[in-house]
Scaffold this active site. Structure first.
Site, PDB file in Angstrom:
ATOM      1  N   GLY A 137      48.782  30.307  41.601  1.00  0.00           N
ATOM      2  CA  GLY A 137      47.821  31.348  41.891  1.00  0.00           C
ATOM      3  C   GLY A 137      47.597  32.299  40.726  1.00  0.00           C
ATOM      4  N   HIS A 143      44.908  29.741  44.537  1.00  0.00           N
ATOM      5  CA  HIS A 143      44.094  30.902  44.902  1.00  0.00           C
ATOM      6  C   HIS A 143      43.975  31.904  43.758  1.00  0.00           C
ATOM      7  CE1 HIS A 143      47.687  33.494  45.384  1.00  0.00           C
ATOM      8  NE2 HIS A 143      48.254  32.429  45.908  1.00  0.00           N
ATOM      9  N   ASP A 144      42.800  32.503  43.651  1.00  0.00           N
ATOM     10  CA  ASP A 144      42.512  33.571  42.680  1.00  0.00           C
ATOM     11  C   ASP A 144      42.512  33.097  41.229  1.00  0.00           C
ATOM     12  OD1 ASP A 144      42.424  35.976  44.565  1.00  0.00           O
ATOM     13  OD2 ASP A 144      44.402  35.158  45.020  1.00  0.00           O
TER      14      ASP A 144
END
Length: 268
Positions: free
Chosen positions: A139, A121-122
Site C-alpha cells: 500500500g 491500496h493508495d
C-alpha cells in the site's frame, strides 16, 4: 453498442461506452465506468468506484476495485483509476484506496501488468510502467514513469520508486529508489543505473556519462552523504539529470534511501 456476453453480470448503473466488449462470465458492479474501446476477455471481476481508461484490455480472472487489504478500511467511499491503453493479464489485481491514505489508487496510461501482479491500496503508478509476472506493490507505494518491475519482486508499503528504474526479479525493495537506478537483491540495493532503459529512451553517450558521474559522486564521493548531496545541489541549474534526482530526494526525506551495498564499486 456495447457487446456483452449473455453470461456476464453487469449492474444496470455501470457506465459503459458504446463500443466496449465484455466477455463471458465477467462481473461488473454499479459504480464501474468503462471508457471507449475497453475489452474484458472473460471472468473479469470489477467492483467499487473504478474507472478504466480507453482501449485498456483485461484478461481472465483479473480482479479490480475490490476493498483494500487493510484492517483499517471500514467501507469508506474511495476509488481506483486505471488509465488508457493498458494491458492487464491473467490474475492481475488492484484495490481501491483508503480514507486514511490518498483515497484513490491510480494506475497511469500504457501500463502492462503481467500475470499475478498486484497494486495495493493508495498506490500511484506512472505511465509506461511494466510489471513482470507476480510483481507486487504494498500500500501507498509510488512508481515513476517508464519503470520496469521484474518478476516476483516485492515493494514495501510507502516506498517511492523514481522514474525509469529497473527493479530486478526476486528483489525486495524497502527503501526509496532514486530515478534511473537499478536495484537487485533479496534486500534490494543499488547496482548502478538502468542503462539499458536509458538507451532505449534515447539517452546519448554524453548524457549517460553525466548520469554515471552523478551516481558515483552521490554514493561514492568524498565526505558524508549529506555533504555530497549539497555539492550536487549546486549543479541543479546546469544538469537536468541532477535536477530530477534532487527533486525526487527532496520530495520526501522521511524514508531511508536505497544505497549500494558496502564494498561495491562506483561503476554504474
Amino acid at each position: 453498442m456495447s457487446r456483452i456476453d449473455p453470461t456476464a453480470r453487469v449492474e444496470n448503473a455501470a457506465g459503459l461506452a458504446d463500443d466496449v466488449v465484455i466477455g463471458p462470465y465477467c462481473i461488473l458492479g454499479p459504480d464501474v465506468k468503462l471508457a471507449a474501446g475497453v475489452r474484458l476477455h472473460a471472468h473479469v471481476n470489477i467492483q467499487g468506484d473504478t474507472t478504466i481508461g480507453a482501449r485498456t484490455e483485461i484478461y481472465p480472472f483479473a480482479s479490480l476495485g475490490t476493498a483494500p487489504q487493510s484492517v483499517h478500511y471500514k467501507g469508506e467511499a474511495t476509488r481506483l483509476e486505471i488509465g488508457s491503453d493498458c494491458l492487464l493479464r491473467e490474475h492481475a489485481t488492484a484495490n481501491i484506496g483508503t480514507a486514511g491514505g490518498r483515497g484513490v489508487t491510480r494506475i497511469g496510461d500504457h501500463v502492462m501488468m503481467m500475470t499475478g501482479s498486484h497494486v495495493g491500496h493508495d498506490c500511484i503508478v506512472g505511465d509506461n510502467v511494466i510489471f513482470a509476472n507476480n510483481a507486487v506493490l504494498g500500500g501507498h507505494v509510488s512508481v515513476g514513469d517508464f519503470t520496469f518491475l521484474g518478476g516476483q519482486c516485492a515493494v514495501h508499503q510507502f516506498t517511492r520508486i523514481g522514474a525509469q528504474c529497473m527493479i530486478s526479479g526476486l528483489t525486495g525493495v524497502r527503501e526509496d529508489v532514486i530515478p534511473f537506478a537499478n536495484v537487485l537483491g533479496q534486500a534490494g540495493k543499488l547496482v548502478g543505473l538502468n542503462v539499458v532503459g536509458m538507451k532505449r529512451r534515447g539517452f546519448t553517450k554524453t548524457q549517460l556519462h553525466e548520469a554515471r558521474a552523478v551516481y558515483r559522486e552521490l554514493f561514492f564521493g568524498a565526505g558524508t552523504f549529506d555533504e555530497r548531496l549539497e555539492r550536487l545541489r549546486e549543479k541543479v541549474e546546469s544538469s537536468p539529470f541532477v535536477a530530477q534526482v534532487m527533486a525526487f530526494i527532496d520530495a520526501d526525506r522521511k524514508r531511508a534511501l536505497c544505497h549500494p551495498s558496502r564494498g561495491v564499486s562506483g561503476e554504474a
